[in-house]
Structure formats: structure tokens, C-alpha cells
Write an enzyme that holds these catalytic residues in place. Structure first.
Site, short mmCIF file in Angstrom:
data_model
loop_
_atom_site.label_atom_id
_atom_site.label_comp_id
_atom_site.label_asym_id
_atom_site.label_seq_id
_atom_site.Cartn_x
_atom_site.Cartn_y
_atom_site.Cartn_z
CG ASP A 1 43.55 33.66 38.82
OD1 ASP A 1 44.09 33.53 39.89
OD2 ASP A 1 44.34 33.77 37.72
CD GLU B 1 22.63 45.33 35.39
OE1 GLU B 1 22.20 44.34 34.93
OE2 GLU B 1 23.45 46.07 34.91
#
Length: 516
Positions: A206, A249
Site C-alpha cells: 500500500d 530467500e
């Protein structure tokens, strides 16, 4: 191994959780309600869902005022409900993205409560944007620190009891974080990991262009351009490089898409460099009027500047596109016809597409909501001069002949129109000529062509106010004019948004053609 990352050409369905499906009977949509409707979304043919905020919140802005980023508001269920939703979505082959709100928190967030209790210059206040007042014209202190205004109207500053001011680019209940504070950055990396560890496939970010403000907070003029001290500061890209390393990751492909309002596609492209966000919303497509010239301009500029484009026509913040396209037309059905045509054209473009719940039912904006039912802070802060965004957030109809149309066992938090019985998902699923049936066919056709079309396109000469373009063997045609146009040479009409005889394309219609 996937040919391309899943997000590259995904169709993502936005779920405004409060308005999708209510399992508890309190009139507000919730996570168990979403879970119950996952088979519908799988049958619709989307690849992923995006959930708007479901975190603990006072709901000053529909959940975009977050009080706790690591839990579920009891209004929406529990963490166990969330985990079950993720598991069911993945079992159906659906990816799941969640909304993250990093620009601001709720004023009920423990950090902000501590900040109000702490003295000036304290670390607790450094997490937010507290500033001393600016000198008034008479030479004494007292004014807001600068001239910034809230996106929701009115000043962007609220005075605290000790005389300082805090910044809120949105409602006063949404104080802005200070992203120059290292603790804020560490906190959000930890929040990302919390939800990634629970299995989410990515995030919608957002106000992604607003986290960093210019040093000194100088006065500003309207606009989202690079010269604004509020938006798109260069340092914001360091944040997303760090986030990208975190996402990379995790096993599989976890993606991030930014809500980035900019003045140019070149600025938008900065957010989707190889080591930053995977995607950014292309609001230029959403904002384009019903015009072949306007559509072509947006497509050309987007594909030139942005390596992984997105296309979106509606979301929870804007007037639904059938209503936008229908304004000024003498034909009341024109808006929906144009909306379906724009949707089909959008699916033919390289990149990914984002849908907003209810558009597959042909829902239009609800403009006549009673004032007492409206909850958008824009309506209240403008004293009713601006209707706000409630009209696109009315709970969607699932079944039955009267409100709440199967939304849940109780009512609905916003009133639904009395004439929506013909628009329910149940009614439309049984009608091959319905908007829902068209959306299902279009999405199935797109999926059947996945992997066979290049990521590039080329324009064909088109008559009148029409667009013709090719992607390999696919030809997409859309007629934005008032007269039929002759179709280009082809072997087969695969799908059209309205009647198409294979020779001429009627106004307000799009079609996909195949060549051998």
C-alpha cells in the site's frame, strides 16, 4: 520448472475481505467466508488472490489503519483461519498475496500510543513524523509544519497536547511512519518474514511510493512526480531492494507488487528494476478513457518503459469501470459492454492482469447509498461533498432474490441494491450469456494459450476508433467507435465480448482471432 515466474502473466483477483463473503453472520466479510468461496475462484480461472487488510484495526479506514501487523482482527477470524485459508488456496492451485500497509499505522498501534506519551525528541517519537510547529505570520509558533494536505482532504497534520504536530497523509487515525528510523525498517522486515513463514506467496504494498519524505519536509505542489517532496523519493528504492532480498530467500517464487501512483511510466519503471519489486500497478490503464487513441498511448508507453507490465481496470479505491465507461452514453448498457471489451483486450496484452471482486458479475458503482451507511473517511472529511469509495465496496451478491443475496446469514455492512437478484453468481453461472460465463470463457481461453504467445506485440492498421494488435498467432481487436469495423484477415474467432459475425466488429466490442 516453471517457464516463467508465476506472477509474470498471472491473473490476480482482489478480495476486499469485508465485502466478499460473511461466514459469521455479523454482516461483515471474513476469512472463513473467503475460504468457503475458494472453489468459485478456482472455477473462475484466476491464478492468485490478493486479500485486503484483515489485521487488528479500529477500522477508521476499512482496515488500512493497522494496530497489529502480526494477527487477524476477530472481526475477520483468527490466525488459524488464515492458515486454513492458505492451505485450501494452495490445494486448489491458487497463490495467495496479502496487503501490507507500511506508510502508516493506526493511531491505536502500541508504538504510536507510546509516542504520544513520550517527550519531544524521544526514540518513541522518532518512529513517526513528529515535528515542531512552523512560525506563524506574527512570528510566534503555532502553524502546521508545512502546507501538506491529506489525500482524504484537509491538512495532513494533527496537533498533539504538548504542541507538536504529527504527519498523516491520510486520516488522523493513520500516522505516518518515519522510514528514516532503522527500527521501522527492521520491524517491517520481521513482519514480512512472519507472513512468508505462514506460506503467503507475496505482498501488495500500500502507498508504495510514499514511505520516504524529503529531508526538511518542504512545502509542496500537487502531483506524484519526482519533484514532489512527498512521493517517490530516491531512498524508497533502498527499502525495496532490502525487501527483495528477503523475498528471494524463501523457497518457490514470492512476489511483491507496489501501489505506485506516478506521473510517468519512466518513474513507474524504477520500482520494478531487477533487484526491487516484481511488479507495480499500471494505473494509467485504469485512468484511460474509452478511446482507442488513449488505450494505444498507454500500451505503447507502458511496454516501452516497464519490463513486467500489469493491467487493471478497477479496485477498491476507484469507481467501477462499467460505470466510468458508461458515463455520457445514451445506451445504459454501454458501460458494461465496454467493460467486457476492455477486459478482453487487457487479457490479450503481455504481462499480468488484476481483477476486482464483482467485476466478473458486471457490477456497477452503487451511487445511491444512504449517507448514514457510508463509512469511507473521505465522505466524512469532505462533509459529504465527496461520496468516497463505498460505492465500489458494496458486498457482492452470491445467490437468492433479495438482500443480502447469500453474502452471509445476516445482513451486509453496506446496503445492496434491490435490483441485484439477476446479478448473483448463482443466477449467472446457469446463464451462458451472462457476464460471469463470459469471464470464465475468457480466462479459460487465455490459460489455454499460455506459453504459446510471445511477450511482445505488434500493431496492425485499424479503421476508425479501433485497435488491432497481434501476439504471435493471436489477433486482438477492440472497437471503441460508434460504427462497425471490418475485421482483419483471420482463420477463427476464438472469443468475443459481444455478437461478432466473423466479418465485422460491432461498436463497444472486442474479439480474439487466430491465424494458422
Amino acid at each position: 520448472m516453471e517457464r516463467t515466474p508465476w506472477w509474470h502473466d498471472a491473473v490476480v483477483y482482489e478480495i476486499y475481505v469485508r465485502s466478499f463473503a460473511d461466514a459469521s453472520g455479523d454482516g461483515v466479510g471474513d476469512l472463513p467466508g473467503v475460504r468457503s468461496r475458494l472453489p468459485y475462484l478456482a472455477e473462475l480461472g484466476v491464478d492468485a488472490i490478493w486479500l485486503t487488510p484483515f489485521y487488528p484495526s479500529p477500522m477508521a479506514d476499512g482496515g488500512y489503519d493497522v494496530a497489529d501487523y502480526r494477527d487477524v482482527d476477530p472481526l475477520f477470524g483468527s490466525l488459524a483461519d488464515f492458515d486454513a485459508l492458505v492451505a485450501d488456496a494452495h490445494a486448489l492451485g491458487l497463490r495467495l498475496m496479502v496487503d501490507i500497509v507500511p506508510n502508516h499505522s493506526s493511531s491505536a498501534h502500541p508504538w504510536f500510543r507510546k509516542a504520544l506519551e513520550a517527550p519531544r525528541g524521544s526514540h518513541e517519537r522518532d518512529r513517526y513524523m513528529f515535528r515542531d510547529p512552523a512560525p506563524s505570520d506574527g512570528g510566534s509558533a503555532g502553524r502546521e509544519p508545512n502546507n501538506w494536505v491529506s489525500v482524504f482532504g484537509g491538512p495532513a497534520w494533527t496537533k498533539t497536547p504538548d504542541g507538536q504536530w504529527y504527519l498523516h497523509l491520510f486520516a488522523p487515525e493513520q500516522p505516518d511512519f518515519n522510514w528514516r528510523d532503522p527500527e521501522v525498517r527492521r520491524e517491517f522486515v520481521d513482519i514480512l518474514r512472519f507472513w512468508l513463514d505462514r506460506g503467503v506467496d507475496g505482498f501488495r504494498i500500500d502507498v508504495a511510493m510514499g514511505l520516504i519524505k524529503a529531508e526538511g519536509l518542504p512545502d509542496t505542489e500537487p502531483g506524484f512526480g519526482a519533484k514532489s517532496p512527498i512521493w517517490s523519493q530516491p531512498e524508497v528504492h533502498d527499502i525495496y531492494r532490502e525487501w527483495r532480498r528477503v523475498l528471494d530467500e524463501y523457497p518457490g517464487v514470492r512476489a511483491a507488487v507496489g501501489e505506485v501512483w506516478t506521473d510517468s511510466p519512466e518513474d513507474l519503471a524504477l520500482y520494478v528494476r531487477h533487484d526491487e519489486l516484481h511488479q507495480s500497478f499500471n494505473f494509467a490503464w485504469l485512468e484511460a478513457p474509452w478511446s482507442a487513441t488513449a488505450f494505444r498511448k498507454v500500451i505503447d508507453e507502458t511496454l516501452t518503459a516497464v519490463p513486467a507490465p500489469t493491467w487493471v481496470l478497477s479496485n477498491h479505491d476507484v469507481v467501477r469501470h462499467p460505470t466510468r465507461y458508461g458515463e455520457g452514453s445514451l445506451d445504459p448498457a454501454a458501460g458494461l459492454a465496454r467493460g467486457c471489451a476492455a477486459f478482453l483486450a487487457m487479457l490479450a496484452l503481455p504481462g499480468s492482469a488484476y481483477l476486482y471482486q464483482g467485476e466478473e458479475l458486471g457490477l456497477s458503482e452503487v451511487k445511491d447509498l444512504p449517507p448514514e451507511s457510508r463509512q469511507d473517511p473521505i465522505f466524512a472529511r469532505s462533509k459529504g461533498e465527496l461520496l468516497g469509495r463505498d460505492g465500489c465496496r458494496v458486498p457482492i451478491p452470491w445467490s437468492g432474490a433479495a438482500p443480502p443475496y447469500g453474502f452471509g446469514p445476516g445482513g451486509s455492512w453496506l446496503p445492496q441494491p434491490a435490483d441485484w437478484a439477476g446479478l448473483t453468481a448463482e443466477r449467472q453461472a446457469a446463464d451462458p450469456s451472462s457476464t460471469l460465463s463470459f469471464y470464465r470463457r475468457a480466462l479459460a481461453t487465455r490459460r489455454s494459450l499460455r506459453g504459446t504467445l510471445p511477450d511482445t506485440m505488434a500493431w496492425l492498421e485499424a479503421p476508425g476508433d479501433a485497435l488491432f494488435f497481434t501476439r504471435g498467432k493471436l489477433i486482438c481487436v477492440i472497437n471503441c467507435g460508434e460504427e462497425p469495423v471490418r475485421l482483419p484477415p483471420h482463420d477463427q474467432v476464438v472469443i468475443s465480448s459481444g455478437p461478432c459475425d466473423g466479418t465485422d466488429l460491432p461498436p463497444d466490442t472486442a474479439a480474439w482471432l487466430l491465424t494458422e
